[in-house]
Design a protein around this motif. Structure first.
Motif, PDB file in Angstrom:
ATOM      1  N   UNK A 178      -5.478   5.918   8.952  1.00  0.00           N
ATOM      2  CA  UNK A 178      -6.230   5.201   7.912  1.00  0.00           C
ATOM      3  C   UNK A 178      -7.073   4.073   8.484  1.00  0.00           C
ATOM      4  N   UNK A 223      -7.308  12.872  -3.595  1.00  0.00           N
ATOM      5  CA  UNK A 223      -6.753  11.900  -4.536  1.00  0.00           C
ATOM      6  C   UNK A 223      -5.919  10.841  -3.830  1.00  0.00           C
ATOM      7  N   UNK A 224      -5.083  11.290  -2.910  1.00  0.00           N
ATOM      8  CA  UNK A 224      -4.204  10.358  -2.191  1.00  0.00           C
ATOM      9  C   UNK A 224      -5.001   9.400  -1.316  1.00  0.00           C
ATOM     10  N   UNK A 243      -6.836   6.810  -3.371  1.00  0.00           N
ATOM     11  CA  UNK A 243      -5.942   5.760  -3.841  1.00  0.00           C
ATOM     12  C   UNK A 243      -5.599   4.792  -2.699  1.00  0.00           C
ATOM     13  N   UNK A 244      -5.283   5.368  -1.523  1.00  0.00           N
ATOM     14  CA  UNK A 244      -4.907   4.520  -0.390  1.00  0.00           C
ATOM     15  C   UNK A 244      -6.068   3.629   0.027  1.00  0.00           C
ATOM     16  N   UNK A 275      -8.638   2.626  -1.784  1.00  0.00           N
ATOM     17  CA  UNK A 275      -8.913   1.593  -2.786  1.00  0.00           C
ATOM     18  C   UNK A 275      -7.921   0.444  -2.656  1.00  0.00           C
ATOM     19  N   UNK A 276      -6.668   0.794  -2.460  1.00  0.00           N
ATOM     20  CA  UNK A 276      -5.672  -0.277  -2.325  1.00  0.00           C
ATOM     21  C   UNK A 276      -5.905  -1.098  -1.060  1.00  0.00           C
ATOM     22  N   UNK A 277      -6.279  -0.398   0.023  1.00  0.00           N
ATOM     23  CA  UNK A 277      -6.512  -1.114   1.284  1.00  0.00           C
ATOM     24  C   UNK A 277      -7.588  -2.175   1.098  1.00  0.00           C
ATOM     25  N   UNK A 319      -8.641  -3.395  -1.984  1.00  0.00           N
ATOM     26  CA  UNK A 319      -8.218  -4.341  -3.032  1.00  0.00           C
ATOM     27  C   UNK A 319      -7.385  -5.472  -2.428  1.00  0.00           C
ATOM     28  N   UNK A 320      -6.584  -5.100  -1.447  1.00  0.00           N
ATOM     29  CA  UNK A 320      -5.741  -6.075  -0.775  1.00  0.00           C
ATOM     30  C   UNK A 320      -6.588  -7.180  -0.144  1.00  0.00           C
ATOM     31  N   UNK A 330      -9.301  -8.115  -1.454  1.00  0.00           N
ATOM     32  CA  UNK A 330     -10.100  -8.695  -2.533  1.00  0.00           C
ATOM     33  C   UNK A 330     -11.441  -8.013  -2.710  1.00  0.00           C
ATOM     34  N   UNK A 331     -11.523  -6.789  -2.284  1.00  0.00           N
ATOM     35  CA  UNK A 331     -12.796  -6.067  -2.336  1.00  0.00           C
ATOM     36  C   UNK A 331     -12.618  -4.787  -3.123  1.00  0.00           C
ATOM     37  N   UNK A 332     -13.666  -4.397  -3.862  1.00  0.00           N
ATOM     38  CA  UNK A 332     -13.601  -3.138  -4.595  1.00  0.00           C
ATOM     39  C   UNK A 332     -14.388  -2.070  -3.852  1.00  0.00           C
ATOM     40  N   UNK A 334     -14.664  11.070  -6.361  1.00  0.00           N
ATOM     41  CA  UNK A 334     -13.943  12.176  -5.717  1.00  0.00           C
ATOM     42  C   UNK A 334     -14.533  13.520  -6.118  1.00  0.00           C
TER      43      UNK A 334
END
Lengths: 307, 222, 148
Positions: B9, B43-44, B47-48, B50-52, B54-55, B57-59, B64
């Motif tokens: 990742x 999908x996975x 999600x991973x 986006x979270x990486x 978001x952590x 503070x970024x969108x 998909x």
């Protein structure tokens, strides 16, 4: 005679041949090569020069062979198909012959994963069987593998390895027959510790009449210690060290183990001398090269014949 | 099938870091079968990723999509309606799919999310192993249906080498010795004599050594 | 951080953990209200994406509760679930969310007290770990989508 090789002449005259080996140094150190080779002068008929053995970078076999040839000794150019394609190998063969080198040993070579460059590309354009065919074609037909004619073709006395102890055992004699068919002149075997198993293989070789077509030199490596015996037994693929031998080594005090190893090695040579099909010995004293003269002498293999 | 494995990742994150909106494209063929880059994996990963971000503070906006076949221009065309709405494409297909996108959408950066591995078969659920190197001149008829080019570590055409031990390869006891397999199979077929034939030096031209390869079927080519 | 109340999603198999939860209730055993139960027909039915989506939407911890080994009503759904949880742990570690936020647990239908104990332990563990690092962004994103 197919070549000018002294080794070929000695074998043709019916003498038991003796070869040993010299691993080139891991640096541009010509003196090291000369030193190791000088030690063997008068004790062996030809000296194998390994080609990046165990897939570790060393001075090239060809250049070390040239250094040895310049000393007036007879090198055997080992060539593995792992590192170079057929262009590079054939050009080296021409170069070797141009320097008067007339013995070769055709091998596939250890996989790079065992060496100091496990990340290296694995060439294997040819295998050992095909390399034998190439060298023979160069010599007997005067042609490159690609078909073109060679001006002054290299006349190499062609060797290969055989491991009677690897699996599947039933294939081992048949595979040697293939090497003979490919054109091999002499064979150096894997180190022999299990004489019974070796005898079985040899018997099959003789039954197939292969001993008439190829000269088999028995591989001998003296055990230096019980630790080495154990390591060879358990860690080296395709090596067969019987348990009794490990026990025998471990049964003597540490300071006497080296002597015991030499004793075992001499007994092995004695037993093999009378075995049908054995035409000589290839003594590989790993990290113990200085012992080769003593072994040759005590085994009654001196003086080396002049041909 | 062509097998693949998701890249770490960390590497993927660095590829997409400069962008605000990406298209994450899977493929319904091989990479779906080997669970590397099908709809599910898209999908996975989405999600991973986006979270990486978001952590931090970024969108990261991710669209998909999973195409029927990413190595086929006909299906890659389906991205044309979306390509202008994104800054970059992240592909979960094999290298063929990634390049097809790069060729069709020249102005859009495309990044690989998987490492393409080999042509292989499924040994069991979740385990794939190499079977073919695409050497361009199949030898299987001579070797009992087991390929020494793909399955012998030294690709010996006249093996086994001296390192074959109890049916396993010297480089790794997890790997079968291809020549043991070949020999066993020749025996089972009653074709032991085949082994005595020397397989000559291979002509590698039909393989990659002859340069990038192409197949042209005159009867089909448009 | 004293006021942090974690949200924990528990995917509970209908045949064991969900029934155990019921039993815990009828035994009047106390367990934290932080645990939100999602009933599933088998723990093997919980896909990796379900766990990921829970975190993406702001859950602080997730656990999958399946039958004891060998007791799965669908033969080996629990074993599959536990492999998936392991996979998700690695994925969460890779993106810095922390693999320790997800767990696999097993129990039988009769283990009401065990259910309560697991819920308490998991809540305590996540409370110590602190909030899911994407929690705030997840809330922002929800609001943004809501306004849109």
């Amino acid at each position: 005679m197919k070549t000018e090789s002294v080794l070929e002449k000695i074998l043709a005259a019916g003498h038991l041949a003796v070869t040993s080996e010299c691993g080139p140094p891991r640096g541009a150190l010509p003196e090291k090569v000369k030193e190791k080779a000088e030690m063997l002068r008068g004790y062996v008929d030809a000296i194998n020069v390994t080609d990046n053995q165990t897939a570790v970078v060393r001075m090239s076999s060809l250049s070390a062979c040239i250094l040895i040839k310049q000393l007036g000794l007879d090198p055997i150019l080992q060539m593995v198909t792992r590192d170079r394609n057929r262009l590079a190998m054939q050009s080296d063969i021409l170069g070797a012959y141009a320097h008067g080198i007339n013995n070769m040993l055709c091998l596939s070579g250890d996989h790079p994963c065992f060496g100091d460059h496990p990340m290296a590309a694995n060439v294997y354009d040819l295998d050992s069987m095909q390399l034998i065919q190439v060298v023979r074609k160069m010599r007997d037909e005067g042609r490159f593998q690609g078909g073109d004619e060679i001006e002054n073709p290299p006349k190499m006395f062609i060797g290969a390895a055989a491991n009677p102890f690897a699996d599947p055992f039933e294939l081992r004699a048949i595979r040697l027959a293939k090497k003979v068919k490919a054109g091999v002149d002499f064979i150096q075997t894997q180190c022999i510790y299990n004489i019974d198993k070796f005898g079985k293989w040899m018997k099959e070789i003789c039954e197939r009449g292969l001993n008439e077509k190829v000269s088999i030199l028995a591989g001998i490596t003296p055990l230096k210690s019980a630790g080495m015996a154990n390591y060879m037994r358990n860690k080296v693929p395709g090596m067969d060290v019987p348990e009794e031998l490990v026990k025998r080594m471990a049964g003597v005090p540490k300071k006497d183990q080296a002597d015991e190893g030499i004793k075992i090695c001499l007994e092995t040579i004695e037993q093999l001398k009378t075995m049908e099909g054995i035409r000589g010995f290839h003594i590989m004293a790993i990290e113990w090269e200085q012992k080769v003269p003593e072994i040759v002498e005590r085994a009654g293999l001196l003086p080396r014949p002049q041909v | 099938m062509i097998t693949a494995e998701r890249k770490p990742l960390e590497e993927i994150i660095e590829y997409v870091r400069p962008f605000g909106k990406i298209l994450l494209v899977g493929c319904n063929e091989c990479v779906t079968v080997c669970s590397a880059g099908g709809r599910k994996e898209v999908g996975l990963l989405s999600s991973a990723l986006q979270m990486a971000f978001m952590k931090e503070g970024k969108m990261l906006e991710i669209k998909e999509m999973t195409l029927e076949r990413q190595c086929d221009p006909e299906y890659v065309e389906e991205l044309s309606g979306h390509i202008n709405q994104v800054d970059a494409v992240l592909s979960m297909a094999c290298g063929c799919g990634v390049q097809e996108i790069a060729q069709r959408y020249r102005e859009k950066p495309v990044f690989p999310a998987v490492n393409t591995k080999f042509m292989g078969a499924s040994e069991r659920q979740g385990v794939w192993s190499e079977r073919c190197q695409g050497c361009g001149n199949c030898l299987l008829g001579l070797t009992g249906g087991i390929c020494p080019v793909a399955r012998c570590s030294k690709r010996l055409l006249n093996g086994p080498c001296g390192g074959s031990t109890k049916g396993k390869c010297e480089i790794n006891p997890e790997i079968d010795c291809a020549w043991q397999l070949i020999w066993d199979r020749l025996k089972a077929l009653g074709q032991e004599e085949r082994y005595s034939d020397i397989i000559p030096a291979k002509d590698w031209r039909p393989s990659r050594d002859g340069g990038p390869r192409k197949i042209i079927r005159e009867d089909l080519a448009s | 951080m004293d006021t942090f109340e974690p949200i924990i999603v528990a995917f509970c198999c209908h045949y064991c953990a969900y029934t155990a939860a019921d039993m815990a209730g009828s035994m009047r055993l106390h367990y934290p209200p932080n645990v939100k139960i999602v009933r599933v027909p088998c723990s093997g039915k919980v896909d990796a994406i379900h766990i990921m989506k829970a975190f993406e939407k702001g859950a602080d911890g997730v656990y999958v509760a399946g039958c004891l080994e060998g007791d799965c009503h669908f033969k080996n759904g629990n074993v599959k679930a536990s492999r998936r949880v392991k996979y998700i742990k690695e994925l969460l570690d890779e993106i810095g969310i922390g693999g320790e936020r997800v767990e696999m647990v097993t129990m039988s239908a009769g283990m009401g007290p065990q259910f309560a104990k697991t819920a308490i332990e998991m809540t305590e563990k996540i409370r110590k770990l602190g909030p899911n690092p994407v929690k705030d962004m997840a809330a922002k994103r929800r609001r943004a989508v809501g306004q849109g």
